[in-house]
Design an enzyme around this catalytic site. Structure first.
Site, PDB file in Angstrom:
ATOM      1  N   TYR A 130       0.848  -1.191   0.000  1.00 61.53           N
ATOM      2  CA  TYR A 130       0.000   0.000   0.000  1.00 61.53           C
ATOM      3  C   TYR A 130       0.890   1.250   0.000  1.00 61.53           C
ATOM      4  O   TYR A 130       1.840   1.364   0.775  1.00 61.53           O
ATOM      5  CB  TYR A 130      -0.928  -0.005   1.219  1.00 61.53           C
ATOM      6  N   ASP A 189       0.563  -7.627   6.973  1.00 58.96           N
ATOM      7  CA  ASP A 189      -0.684  -6.900   6.741  1.00 58.96           C
ATOM      8  C   ASP A 189      -1.613  -7.859   6.005  1.00 58.96           C
ATOM      9  O   ASP A 189      -1.408  -8.159   4.835  1.00 58.96           O
ATOM     10  CB  ASP A 189      -0.404  -5.639   5.914  1.00 58.96           C
ATOM     11  N   LYS A 196     -11.701  -2.159   5.760  1.00 60.19           N
ATOM     12  CA  LYS A 196     -12.034  -2.986   4.600  1.00 60.19           C
ATOM     13  C   LYS A 196     -12.988  -4.129   5.009  1.00 60.19           C
ATOM     14  O   LYS A 196     -14.099  -3.851   5.417  1.00 60.19           O
ATOM     15  CB  LYS A 196     -10.743  -3.511   3.969  1.00 60.19           C
TER      16      LYS A 196
HETATM   17  N1  PLP Z   1      -3.133  -1.808   4.276  1.00 58.90           N
HETATM   18  C1  PLP Z   1      -3.683  -2.074   3.082  1.00 58.90           C
HETATM   19  C2  PLP Z   1      -3.353  -3.365   2.402  1.00 58.90           C
HETATM   20  C3  PLP Z   1      -4.542  -1.139   2.469  1.00 58.90           C
HETATM   21  O1  PLP Z   1      -5.068  -1.414   1.269  1.00 58.90           O
HETATM   22  C4  PLP Z   1      -4.810   0.081   3.146  1.00 58.90           C
HETATM   23  C5  PLP Z   1      -5.716   1.103   2.558  1.00 58.90           C
HETATM   24  O2  PLP Z   1      -6.135   1.033   1.429  1.00 58.90           O
HETATM   25  C6  PLP Z   1      -4.213   0.323   4.383  1.00 58.90           C
HETATM   26  C7  PLP Z   1      -3.384  -0.636   4.927  1.00 58.90           C
HETATM   27  C8  PLP Z   1      -4.464   1.596   5.129  1.00 58.90           C
HETATM   28  O3  PLP Z   1      -5.671   1.472   5.820  1.00 58.90           O
HETATM   29  P1  PLP Z   1      -6.594   2.726   6.246  1.00 58.90           P
HETATM   30  O4  PLP Z   1      -7.126   3.333   4.989  1.00 58.90           O
HETATM   31  O5  PLP Z   1      -7.653   2.094   7.109  1.00 58.90           O
HETATM   32  O6  PLP Z   1      -5.721   3.661   7.000  1.00 58.90           O
END
Ligand code: PLP
Length: 397
Positions: free
Chosen positions: A114, A188, A213
């Site tokens: 990300y 993650d 998500k």
């Molecule tokens: N990790 C992944 C794989 C993501 O796709 C995202 C956001 O799209 C995040 C972390 C960040 O999460 P947040 O938008 O809840 O801060």
């Protein structure tokens, strides 16, 4: 506390785990403890609390009873001892990284990741003189070679975003742990959810989620979570209370409500993801499809071993240029043109216009973000309707 059967299934855990703690008024739905602070009967009670003889809440930046139910439920789903809720997925990552690192440390991260996580590592951790070695997701040889005496953690998404690479976690964890020196494996697992993958059982030390998500599941909240042993999560919890990127009690309650249907929703995301990916792969206006449930994906074997479903996110390249791809995404009627994924509604985006719009083309190309790349997060609609909609939109290419 809820009394669960000896080996409860994931949906039983998501409905019952963590519940029935609050007996005061026997409300079945866990109340939203919408409070900033908690009062003490008198100084003697405060002292008992301060000396660790009494477990209770003190101040809303440190703990909240509604959080606790969510934390227990998510811990039960991941097979973990402890969970730290945070105000976003980014807060989960940044708090964890800062909790584990000292000035001058080294980390290993996978390339497909990300964008904001990568930005934090490159721009912010470098201010602490933390260096990072970036490796290709499947390259366990590069992982082994990258580990140093001052390496603190190996961080990867699995599946990764946007190319859905699936890491051979047991092997990666073995390599990292055999090196010794308390190097942690951080995963993650946002794109999998605890229904599709259990990284702790595969050797990870800490699991991170953007709960925005699949966990929340309704595109109506921003939240994050860090999951692991009580010992591994303790420094993260302590730093979360200092950095302050915590979750509002109302959002925690929405997350609790979303978690109860996680198993049902994931079954539909998985079914839609597979059906749509297979259909896209056979379409003449689609050049390439990236989905770990397809035999054509480089990590199909690893994904089939480590995952029980492949999720709703599919990346693919349209057979055409930027303008043709825009005609396709603008022509979609069901998926919203929006960032994110994992909620009831399907969302579609072109990374070149959305997450990567401000990056020079050379940098985008180095990351493989082409003008015709599309990311589709299948929601929980009927797959036949999604396919019919994509069909009419692809006719515009
Ligand atoms: N990790 C992944 C794989 C993501 O796709 C995202 C956001 O799209 C995040 C972390 C960040 O999460 P947040 O938008 O809840 O801060």
């Amino acid at each position: 506390m809820a009394k669960l059967p000896p080996k409860p299934g994931a949906s039983t855990r998501s409905v019952h785990a963590g519940e029935r703690e609050h007996h005061q008024d026997h409300a079945l739905a866990t109340p939203i403890h919408q409070t900033a602070t908690f009062w003490f009967e008198n100084s003697a009670e405060l002292r008992e609390y301060a000396e660790g003889r009494l477990q209770r809440d003190e101040y809303g930046r440190y703990s909240n009873p509604t959080w606790r139910v969510v934390e227990r439920k998510l811990a039960a789903l991941e097979g973990a001892e402890a969970v730290v809720l945070t105000g976003s997925g980014m807060a989960a990552a940044t708090t964890t990284f800062l909790a584990l690192l000292e000035r001058g440390d080294h980390v290993v991260v996978t390339r497909d990741c990300y964008r904001r996580t990568r930005q934090f590592i490159k721009q912010i951790l470098s201010k602490l003189e933390v260096t990072a070695t970036v490796i290709e997701p499947a390259d366990t040889g590069a992982l082994k070679a990258a580990l140093r005496d001052n390496t603190r953690f190996f961080f990867t998404e699995s599946p990764t975003n946007p190319y859905l690479r699936v890491i051979e976690l047991p092997e990666a964890a073995r390599i990292v742990h055999e090196r010794g020196g308390d190097i942690k494996v951080l995963v993650d697992s946002t794109l999998a959810s605890p229904i599709n993958q259990q990284p702790l059982a595969q050797g990870a030390d800490l699991v991170l989620h953007s709960a925005t998500k699949y966990l929340g599941g309704h595109n109506d909240l921003i939240a994050g979570a860090v999951v692991g042993s009580a010992q591994a999560t303790a420094p993260v919890r302590a730093l979360a209370g200092v950095l302050g990127g915590i979750l509002d009690p109302h959002a925690a309650w929405l997350l609790l409500r979303g978690l109860k249907t996680l198993g049902l929703r994931m079954a539909q995301h998985n079914a839609n993801g597979l059906a749509v990916a297979r259909w896209l792969e056979g379409h003449p206006k689609v050049r390439r499809v990236f989905y770990p449930g397809l035999e054509s994906h480089p990590d199909y074997r690893v994904a089939s071993e480590l995952m029980s479903g492949f999720g709703g996110v599919i990346s693919f390249e349209v057979e055409g240029d930027l303008a043709a791809t825009i005609r396709f995404t603008d022509g979609c009627r069901l998926p919203y043109n929006a960032p994110s994924f994992g909620g009831a509604e399907s969302l579609i985006e072109m990374p070149v216009l959305m997450s990567y719009w401000d990056q020079p083309q050379a940098e985008r190309q180095a990351l493989g973000i082409s003008d015709n790349l599309v990311r589709l997060g299948c929601g929980i609609e009927d797959s036949a309707d999604l396919i019919a909609d994509l069909e009419q939109a692809l006719a515009r290419v």
